[in-house]
Design an enzyme around this catalytic site. Structure first.
Site: not given
Length: 290
Positions: A104, A270
């Site tokens: 991320d 994610h």
């Protein structure tokens, strides 16, 4: 958590970086994403430290790293400055070259590191992102809906800070749940640590500045370097059920930015290292040890 790791605090030219280190093999730096800390690696780091020197660092503005005062151009939280922090951390620890794994926001710092400090990086892994420039230039309704926080957090001070700060626990729970595909993947201990750090108003502000930088100074830097391909071996991972993998041809996009790219989808959403730790360990060991 991470009891076998030694805690260190390293002063860089722009911040104080909190980190933990264990192992004595080839050095690998791990960088977390939003809205987490180095604790996100707790399911994979102990095993990998048997084979590598594992360095887990909090990005500036996050966790227990310092939160430097920002500036009107948000340069303080540019990926260039955040990448420099981490290079200085590794040099301070005695590593003139190393591999890096980023998730991320940490992956975006990794991307900048591969451009500004390419001679230092042996191999790199970026998790569940495509480059910032691509994501902004190809913005559509699906992206705006699924990544609404990109447009919320960049609003002028202090709108997002005020709203998030009114109930950090609620915000953190909603954000993590919306990106993860298994409600049990975040342990109670890990969530409590994320909440401890994210409840700090300085962290909330710094994380907003991180995103404001992404919408301004980072794009300037990315446009300056567009067309010059990264040569470092690069592995891109994405969650099989997450937005990035379903919305982009991840490997094809990264091949516009790098010449030596391979990619793998990982089960789940994610939060790859926490949702699929066994797969993550296997993939990272194979790539970094090759």
């Amino acid at each position: 958590m991470l009891e076998s790791f030694k805690k260190v605090e390293i002063k860089t030219s722009g911040a104080k970086i909190n980190a933990k280190i264990a192992g004595d093999g080839p050095p690998v730096l791990f960088l977390h994403g939003y809205p987490q800390t180095h604790i996100m690696w707790h399911k994979v780091a102990p095993y990998l430290s048997k084979y590598f020197t594992v360095v887990l660092a909090d990005l500036r503005g996050y966790g227990d790293s310092s939160k430097p005062k920002s500036d009107p151009k948000h340069t303080t939280y540019s990926k260039r400055e955040m990448a420099l922090d981490q290079v200085e951390v590794m040099k301070n620890l005695g590593f003139d070259s190393f591999s890096v794994v980023g998730h991320d926001r940490g992956a975006r710092v990794t991307h900048r590191m591969l451009i500004d400090h390419k001679s230092l990086i042996q191999k790199a892994v970026v998790m569940d992102i495509v480059p910032t420039l691509t994501m902004y230039e190809e913005t559509d309704r699906d992206f705006a809906y699924n990544y609404y926080h990109w447009f919320f957090l960049i609003q002028p001070f202090d709108l997002p800070e005020k709203l998030i700060g009114s109930d950090p626990k609620y915000y953190l729970q909603k954000k993590i749940k919306s990106w993860g595909k298994n409600n049990l993947f975040i342990t109670k201990e890990a969530f409590n640590e994320y909440l401890r750090c994210f409840s700090n108003p300085e962290t909330i502000h710094a994380s907003c500045e991180d995103y404001r930088a992404a919408n301004t100074i980072d794009l300037e830097h990315d446009k300056e370097n567009y067309g010059t391909k990264i040569e470092t071996p690069l592995l891109v991972l994405w969650g099989r059920d997450a937005f990035v993998g379903s919305h982009y041809n991840v490997v094809k996009v990264w091949k516009k930015y790098a010449s030596n790219v391979q990619g793998i989808s990982v089960p789940g959403g994610h939060y790859i290292p926490e949702e699929a730790p066994k797969d993550t360990i296997k993939i990272l060991y194979s790539f970094l040890n090759d």
